[in-house]
Scaffold this active site. Structure first.
Site, PDB file in Angstrom:
ATOM      1  N   PRO A  30     -12.827   0.545  -6.713  1.00  0.00           N
ATOM      2  CA  PRO A  30     -11.947   1.497  -6.016  1.00  0.00           C
ATOM      3  C   PRO A  30     -10.482   1.049  -6.073  1.00  0.00           C
ATOM      4  O   PRO A  30     -10.205  -0.153  -5.986  1.00  0.00           O
ATOM      5  CB  PRO A  30     -12.466   1.515  -4.582  1.00  0.00           C
ATOM      6  N   ILE A  31      -9.577   2.016  -6.223  1.00  0.00           N
ATOM      7  CA  ILE A  31      -8.149   1.707  -6.374  1.00  0.00           C
ATOM      8  C   ILE A  31      -7.515   1.397  -5.009  1.00  0.00           C
ATOM      9  O   ILE A  31      -7.782   2.080  -4.021  1.00  0.00           O
ATOM     10  CB  ILE A  31      -7.411   2.907  -7.029  1.00  0.00           C
ATOM     11  N   GLY A  32      -6.678   0.369  -4.980  1.00  0.00           N
ATOM     12  CA  GLY A  32      -5.806   0.112  -3.829  1.00  0.00           C
ATOM     13  C   GLY A  32      -6.503  -0.315  -2.552  1.00  0.00           C
ATOM     14  O   GLY A  32      -5.931  -0.207  -1.469  1.00  0.00           O
ATOM     15  N   SER A  33      -7.736  -0.815  -2.657  1.00  0.00           N
ATOM     16  CA  SER A  33      -8.424  -1.177  -1.416  1.00  0.00           C
ATOM     17  C   SER A  33      -8.737  -2.664  -1.340  1.00  0.00           C
ATOM     18  O   SER A  33      -9.588  -3.094  -0.570  1.00  0.00           O
ATOM     19  CB  SER A  33      -9.689  -0.337  -1.253  1.00  0.00           C
ATOM     20  N   LEU A  91      -9.885  -4.742  -3.797  1.00  0.00           N
ATOM     21  CA  LEU A  91     -10.950  -5.309  -4.628  1.00  0.00           C
ATOM     22  C   LEU A  91     -10.464  -5.670  -6.037  1.00  0.00           C
ATOM     23  O   LEU A  91     -11.265  -5.840  -6.957  1.00  0.00           O
ATOM     24  CB  LEU A  91     -12.152  -4.356  -4.688  1.00  0.00           C
ATOM     25  N   GLY A  92      -9.171  -5.764  -6.204  1.00  0.00           N
ATOM     26  CA  GLY A  92      -8.629  -6.302  -7.456  1.00  0.00           C
ATOM     27  C   GLY A  92      -8.627  -5.333  -8.627  1.00  0.00           C
ATOM     28  O   GLY A  92      -8.668  -5.756  -9.781  1.00  0.00           O
ATOM     29  N   ALA A 110      -5.503  -5.953 -11.122  1.00  0.00           N
ATOM     30  CA  ALA A 110      -5.614  -7.109 -12.022  1.00  0.00           C
ATOM     31  C   ALA A 110      -6.678  -6.865 -13.081  1.00  0.00           C
ATOM     32  O   ALA A 110      -6.498  -7.222 -14.248  1.00  0.00           O
ATOM     33  CB  ALA A 110      -5.951  -8.366 -11.221  1.00  0.00           C
ATOM     34  N   ALA A 111      -7.795  -6.235 -12.678  1.00  0.00           N
ATOM     35  CA  ALA A 111      -8.883  -6.001 -13.638  1.00  0.00           C
ATOM     36  C   ALA A 111      -8.411  -5.095 -14.777  1.00  0.00           C
ATOM     37  O   ALA A 111      -8.736  -5.341 -15.941  1.00  0.00           O
ATOM     38  CB  ALA A 111     -10.094  -5.407 -12.929  1.00  0.00           C
ATOM     39  N   ASP A 136      -5.556 -12.786  -8.255  1.00  0.00           N
ATOM     40  CA  ASP A 136      -6.376 -11.688  -8.807  1.00  0.00           C
ATOM     41  C   ASP A 136      -6.515 -11.773 -10.325  1.00  0.00           C
ATOM     42  O   ASP A 136      -7.628 -11.712 -10.847  1.00  0.00           O
ATOM     43  CB  ASP A 136      -5.808 -10.320  -8.398  1.00  0.00           C
TER      44      ASP A 136
HETATM   45  O1  PMV Z   1      -5.821  -6.779  -0.318  1.00  0.00           O
HETATM   46  P1  PMV Z   1      -5.305  -7.584  -1.466  1.00  0.00           P
HETATM   47  O2  PMV Z   1      -6.302  -7.811  -2.535  1.00  0.00           O
HETATM   48  O3  PMV Z   1      -3.997  -7.059  -1.960  1.00  0.00           O
HETATM   49  O4  PMV Z   1      -5.103  -9.059  -0.917  1.00  0.00           O
HETATM   50  C1  PMV Z   1      -3.962  -9.519  -0.300  1.00  0.00           C
HETATM   51  C2  PMV Z   1      -4.147 -10.960   0.044  1.00  0.00           C
HETATM   52  C3  PMV Z   1      -2.997 -11.529   0.838  1.00  0.00           C
HETATM   53  O5  PMV Z   1      -3.356 -12.849   1.160  1.00  0.00           O
HETATM   54  C4  PMV Z   1      -2.799 -10.742   2.119  1.00  0.00           C
HETATM   55  C5  PMV Z   1      -1.702 -11.508   0.037  1.00  0.00           C
HETATM   56  C6  PMV Z   1      -1.644 -12.468  -1.129  1.00  0.00           C
HETATM   57  O6  PMV Z   1      -0.752 -12.275  -1.985  1.00  0.00           O
HETATM   58  O7  PMV Z   1      -2.425 -13.428  -1.201  1.00  0.00           O
END
Ligand code: PMV
Length: 286
Positions: A86-89, A91-92, A95-96, A137
Protein backbone atom coordinates in the site's frame (compact mmCIF):
# COMPACT_ATOMS: atom_id res chain seq x y z
CA UNK A 1 13.46 -7.19 -17.75
CA UNK A 2 11.45 -7.48 -14.56
CA UNK A 3 12.80 -6.89 -11.06
CA UNK A 4 11.08 -6.93 -7.69
CA UNK A 5 11.91 -5.59 -4.24
CA UNK A 6 10.20 -6.05 -0.86
CA UNK A 7 8.49 -3.55 1.42
CA UNK A 8 9.30 -3.27 5.11
CA UNK A 9 7.85 -3.08 8.58
CA UNK A 10 9.46 -1.22 11.47
CA UNK A 11 9.14 -3.61 14.41
CA UNK A 12 10.65 -1.32 17.05
CA UNK A 13 12.33 2.05 17.34
CA UNK A 14 10.59 4.45 14.93
CA UNK A 15 11.15 8.14 15.80
CA UNK A 16 13.86 7.26 18.37
CA UNK A 17 16.03 6.14 15.42
CA UNK A 18 15.92 9.72 14.09
CA UNK A 19 17.81 10.70 17.28
CA UNK A 20 20.48 8.00 17.04
CA UNK A 21 18.70 5.22 18.95
CA UNK A 22 18.28 1.61 17.76
CA UNK A 23 15.52 0.35 15.50
CA UNK A 24 14.59 -3.15 14.38
CA UNK A 25 13.27 -3.34 10.82
CA UNK A 26 12.24 -6.29 8.67
CA UNK A 27 11.55 -6.79 4.97
CA UNK A 28 8.07 -8.23 4.32
CA UNK A 29 6.78 -10.63 1.70
CA UNK A 30 4.88 -7.87 -0.13
CA UNK A 31 6.79 -6.83 -3.21
CA UNK A 32 6.84 -4.16 -5.88
CA UNK A 33 7.48 -5.46 -9.43
CA UNK A 34 8.87 -3.21 -12.13
CA UNK A 35 9.09 -4.18 -15.78
CA UNK A 36 11.51 -2.18 -17.95
CA UNK A 37 11.82 -2.40 -21.73
CA UNK A 38 14.12 -0.23 -23.85
CA UNK A 39 12.12 2.22 -25.98
CA UNK A 40 12.49 5.42 -28.00
CA UNK A 41 10.76 7.51 -25.35
CA UNK A 42 9.71 7.28 -21.71
CA UNK A 43 6.41 5.80 -20.58
CA UNK A 44 5.67 5.04 -16.92
CA UNK A 45 2.53 3.06 -16.07
CA UNK A 46 1.31 2.44 -12.51
CA UNK A 47 -1.94 2.66 -10.56
CA UNK A 48 -1.19 6.41 -10.33
CA UNK A 49 -1.64 6.69 -14.11
CA UNK A 50 0.32 6.63 -17.35
CA UNK A 51 2.89 9.39 -17.83
CA UNK A 52 6.21 10.14 -19.45
CA UNK A 53 9.17 11.10 -17.29
CA UNK A 54 7.08 12.94 -14.69
CA UNK A 55 8.55 14.24 -11.44
CA UNK A 56 5.10 15.10 -10.04
CA UNK A 57 3.09 11.92 -10.65
CA UNK A 58 5.95 9.41 -10.63
CA UNK A 59 8.73 11.15 -8.67
CA UNK A 60 10.49 8.02 -7.37
CA UNK A 61 10.65 6.28 -10.75
CA UNK A 62 11.54 9.48 -12.63
CA UNK A 63 14.39 10.34 -10.25
CA UNK A 64 15.55 6.69 -10.36
CA UNK A 65 15.81 6.99 -14.17
CA UNK A 66 17.65 10.31 -13.82
CA UNK A 67 20.19 8.83 -11.39
CA UNK A 68 20.60 5.66 -13.50
CA UNK A 69 21.24 7.86 -16.54
CA UNK A 70 24.47 8.96 -14.79
CA UNK A 71 25.92 5.45 -15.31
CA UNK A 72 24.22 4.47 -18.60
CA UNK A 73 22.84 6.28 -21.58
CA UNK A 74 19.08 5.83 -21.36
CA UNK A 75 17.25 7.27 -24.39
CA UNK A 76 13.88 5.87 -23.39
CA UNK A 77 12.13 3.06 -21.56
CA UNK A 78 8.71 1.55 -21.15
CA UNK A 79 8.14 1.00 -17.43
CA UNK A 80 5.27 -0.84 -15.76
CA UNK A 81 4.84 -0.96 -12.00
CA UNK A 82 2.73 -3.39 -10.02
CA UNK A 83 2.87 -3.27 -6.27
CA UNK A 84 1.41 -5.33 -3.45
CA UNK A 85 2.57 -2.66 -0.98
CA UNK A 86 0.00 0.00 0.00
CA UNK A 87 1.19 3.52 -0.88
CA UNK A 88 2.11 6.06 1.81
CA UNK A 89 1.26 3.96 4.85
CA UNK A 90 4.74 3.21 6.18
CA UNK A 91 5.35 -0.16 4.53
CA UNK A 92 8.20 1.07 2.35
CA UNK A 93 6.39 1.32 -1.00
CA UNK A 94 8.58 4.23 -2.17
CA UNK A 95 11.90 2.52 -1.50
CA UNK A 96 10.67 -0.74 -3.04
CA UNK A 97 9.72 0.99 -6.29
CA UNK A 98 13.07 2.83 -6.44
CA UNK A 99 15.13 -0.30 -5.79
CA UNK A 100 13.12 -2.52 -8.18
CA UNK A 101 13.31 0.18 -10.91
CA UNK A 102 17.09 0.49 -10.56
CA UNK A 103 17.55 -3.30 -10.68
CA UNK A 104 15.28 -3.68 -13.74
CA UNK A 105 17.02 -0.77 -15.49
CA UNK A 106 20.45 -2.26 -14.79
CA UNK A 107 19.35 -5.67 -16.14
CA UNK A 108 17.67 -4.20 -19.24
CA UNK A 109 20.52 -1.82 -20.10
CA UNK A 110 23.28 -4.32 -19.31
CA UNK A 111 24.90 -2.30 -16.51
CA UNK A 112 25.97 -4.61 -13.74
CA UNK A 113 25.10 -2.79 -10.51
CA UNK A 114 25.76 -4.79 -7.34
CA UNK A 115 23.51 -4.50 -4.28
CA UNK A 116 25.68 -1.89 -2.59
CA UNK A 117 25.58 0.29 -5.74
CA UNK A 118 21.81 -0.12 -6.02
CA UNK A 119 21.40 0.77 -2.35
CA UNK A 120 23.63 3.86 -2.64
CA UNK A 121 21.82 5.07 -5.76
CA UNK A 122 18.39 4.38 -4.20
CA UNK A 123 19.37 6.43 -1.15
CA UNK A 124 20.21 9.38 -3.42
CA UNK A 125 16.84 9.04 -5.18
CA UNK A 126 15.03 9.04 -1.81
CA UNK A 127 16.84 12.27 -0.91
CA UNK A 128 16.12 13.74 -4.38
CA UNK A 129 12.41 13.29 -3.68
CA UNK A 130 12.09 13.75 0.08
CA UNK A 131 14.94 16.12 0.87
CA UNK A 132 16.17 13.98 3.77
CA UNK A 133 15.92 10.32 4.69
CA UNK A 134 17.56 7.80 7.01
CA UNK A 135 18.24 5.31 4.18
CA UNK A 136 16.79 2.41 6.17
CA UNK A 137 14.01 1.67 3.67
CA UNK A 138 16.24 1.36 0.58
CA UNK A 139 18.67 -0.76 2.61
CA UNK A 140 15.94 -3.23 3.63
CA UNK A 141 14.43 -3.28 0.13
CA UNK A 142 17.83 -4.03 -1.40
CA UNK A 143 19.06 -6.65 1.04
CA UNK A 144 15.87 -8.20 2.51
CA UNK A 145 15.88 -9.81 5.97
CA UNK A 146 15.50 -8.21 9.39
CA UNK A 147 18.15 -5.88 10.79
CA UNK A 148 19.08 -3.94 13.87
CA UNK A 149 20.06 -0.35 13.03
CA UNK A 150 22.27 1.64 13.04
CA UNK A 151 24.87 -1.16 13.24
CA UNK A 152 23.17 -3.32 10.59
CA UNK A 153 23.15 -6.57 12.51
CA UNK A 154 20.96 -9.32 11.05
CA UNK A 155 18.19 -10.59 13.32
CA UNK A 156 16.14 -13.75 12.87
CA UNK A 157 12.39 -13.05 13.04
CA UNK A 158 10.57 -16.36 13.45
CA UNK A 159 6.94 -15.18 13.24
CA UNK A 160 4.38 -13.69 10.91
CA UNK A 161 2.54 -10.45 11.60
CA UNK A 162 -0.95 -9.10 11.06
CA UNK A 163 -1.00 -5.57 9.65
CA UNK A 164 -3.97 -3.18 9.59
CA UNK A 165 -3.70 -0.21 7.27
CA UNK A 166 -5.49 2.91 8.53
CA UNK A 167 -4.61 4.95 5.46
CA UNK A 168 -2.02 7.44 4.31
CA UNK A 169 -0.11 9.65 6.72
CA UNK A 170 2.64 12.21 6.56
CA UNK A 171 5.99 11.07 7.95
CA UNK A 172 7.40 14.61 7.75
CA UNK A 173 4.49 15.98 9.81
CA UNK A 174 4.88 13.34 12.53
CA UNK A 175 8.67 13.77 12.68
CA UNK A 176 8.27 17.52 13.18
CA UNK A 177 5.55 16.98 15.79
CA UNK A 178 7.99 14.86 17.80
CA UNK A 179 10.73 17.47 17.31
CA UNK A 180 8.44 20.17 18.74
CA UNK A 181 7.60 18.03 21.78
CA UNK A 182 11.31 17.36 22.26
CA UNK A 183 12.02 21.12 22.14
CA UNK A 184 9.48 21.76 24.88
CA UNK A 185 10.42 18.78 27.06
CA UNK A 186 13.94 17.79 26.04
CA UNK A 187 14.89 15.75 29.10
CA UNK A 188 11.63 13.82 29.28
CA UNK A 189 11.58 13.01 25.56
CA UNK A 190 15.25 11.98 25.55
CA UNK A 191 14.44 9.52 28.37
CA UNK A 192 11.55 8.12 26.31
CA UNK A 193 13.92 7.66 23.35
CA UNK A 194 16.37 5.87 25.67
CA UNK A 195 13.61 3.49 26.76
CA UNK A 196 12.66 2.83 23.13
CA UNK A 197 16.34 2.19 22.40
CA UNK A 198 16.43 -0.50 25.12
CA UNK A 199 13.23 -2.04 23.74
CA UNK A 200 14.80 -2.44 20.26
CA UNK A 201 17.95 -3.96 21.77
CA UNK A 202 16.01 -6.34 24.05
CA UNK A 203 13.82 -7.42 21.14
CA UNK A 204 16.85 -8.09 18.94
CA UNK A 205 18.24 -10.43 21.60
CA UNK A 206 15.00 -12.25 22.43
CA UNK A 207 13.16 -12.60 19.13
CA UNK A 208 12.39 -16.28 19.79
CA UNK A 209 10.27 -15.53 22.87
CA UNK A 210 6.78 -14.50 21.67
CA UNK A 211 5.48 -13.51 25.10
CA UNK A 212 8.51 -11.34 25.79
CA UNK A 213 8.34 -9.69 22.36
CA UNK A 214 4.62 -9.02 22.82
CA UNK A 215 5.41 -7.21 26.08
CA UNK A 216 7.94 -5.10 24.23
CA UNK A 217 5.38 -4.32 21.51
CA UNK A 218 2.95 -3.07 24.18
CA UNK A 219 5.68 -1.02 25.88
CA UNK A 220 6.83 0.54 22.61
CA UNK A 221 3.25 1.44 21.67
CA UNK A 222 2.73 3.17 25.05
CA UNK A 223 5.87 5.22 24.46
CA UNK A 224 4.82 6.13 20.90
CA UNK A 225 1.54 7.32 22.37
CA UNK A 226 3.51 9.31 24.95
CA UNK A 227 5.37 11.20 22.20
CA UNK A 228 2.11 12.04 20.47
CA UNK A 229 2.19 9.94 17.31
CA UNK A 230 -0.81 7.77 18.09
CA UNK A 231 -4.36 8.89 17.22
CA UNK A 232 -7.76 8.23 18.83
CA UNK A 233 -8.47 5.81 15.95
CA UNK A 234 -5.24 3.89 16.59
CA UNK A 235 -5.84 3.90 20.37
CA UNK A 236 -9.37 2.54 19.89
CA UNK A 237 -8.17 -0.17 17.52
CA UNK A 238 -5.43 -1.23 19.92
CA UNK A 239 -7.87 -1.24 22.86
CA UNK A 240 -10.23 -3.44 20.80
CA UNK A 241 -7.33 -5.80 20.06
CA UNK A 242 -6.46 -5.91 23.77
CA UNK A 243 -10.00 -7.01 24.61
CA UNK A 244 -9.42 -9.90 22.19
CA UNK A 245 -6.03 -10.55 23.82
CA UNK A 246 -4.03 -9.27 20.86
CA UNK A 247 -1.07 -6.95 21.26
CA UNK A 248 -0.33 -4.34 18.59
CA UNK A 249 1.63 -1.20 17.90
CA UNK A 250 2.09 1.46 15.26
CA UNK A 251 4.69 0.70 12.63
CA UNK A 252 6.35 3.73 11.06
CA UNK A 253 5.62 7.39 11.65
CA UNK A 254 2.11 7.06 13.14
CA UNK A 255 -0.69 9.60 12.81
CA UNK A 256 -2.42 6.99 10.63
CA UNK A 257 -0.53 4.45 8.56
CA UNK A 258 -0.26 0.89 9.81
CA UNK A 259 -0.62 -1.01 13.06
CA UNK A 260 0.80 -4.52 13.47
CA UNK A 261 1.09 -7.40 15.91
CA UNK A 262 2.44 -10.94 16.01
CA UNK A 263 0.12 -13.35 14.18
CA UNK A 264 -0.80 -16.21 16.49
CA UNK A 265 -3.55 -17.80 14.43
CA UNK A 266 -6.14 -15.04 14.95
CA UNK A 267 -6.41 -12.75 11.89
CA UNK A 268 -8.13 -9.46 12.80
CA UNK A 269 -10.80 -8.23 10.41
CA UNK A 270 -9.39 -6.14 7.56
CA UNK A 271 -5.78 -7.14 8.29
CA UNK A 272 -3.22 -8.73 6.03
CA UNK A 273 -0.70 -11.31 7.16
CA UNK A 274 2.94 -10.61 6.34
CA UNK A 275 6.11 -12.58 6.90
CA UNK A 276 9.70 -11.57 7.21
CA UNK A 277 11.17 -11.72 3.70
CA UNK A 278 14.75 -12.90 3.57
CA UNK A 279 15.29 -12.08 -0.09
CA UNK A 280 15.93 -8.52 -1.19
CA UNK A 281 15.87 -7.14 -4.72
CA UNK A 282 15.95 -9.71 -7.52
CA UNK A 283 15.42 -10.14 -11.23
CA UNK A 284 12.23 -12.04 -12.01
CA UNK A 285 11.42 -14.42 -14.86
CA UNK A 286 9.51 -12.71 -17.72
O1 PMV B 1 6.25 5.49 8.32
P1 PMV B 1 7.61 5.50 7.69
O2 PMV B 1 7.96 4.23 7.02
O3 PMV B 1 7.81 6.71 6.84
O4 PMV B 1 8.65 5.52 8.89
C1 PMV B 1 9.11 6.66 9.51
C2 PMV B 1 10.10 6.26 10.56
C3 PMV B 1 10.58 7.43 11.38
O5 PMV B 1 11.42 6.90 12.38
C4 PMV B 1 9.41 8.13 12.05
C5 PMV B 1 11.34 8.44 10.53
C6 PMV B 1 12.68 7.98 10.02
O6 PMV B 1 13.19 8.64 9.09
O7 PMV B 1 13.27 7.02 10.55
Amino acid sequence: MIASAPGKIILFGEHAVVYGRHALVSAINKRCRVKVKKAGDFRIKSRLGVTGLDFETHPYVSFAIKRFDEVADVKGADIEIESEIPIGSGLGSSAAVIVATLKALSAEFGVDLNNEEIFEMAKKVEIDVQGRASGIDPFISTYGGAWLFPERRRVDVPFSFFVVNLGEKSTAEMVSKVAELKNRHPEVVEKIFDAIDLISLEASRNMGDVEFVNELIALNQSLLRAIGVSTPEIDELIARFERGELVAKITGAGGGGCVFGIYMGKKPEGSMIVECETEGVRVEEE
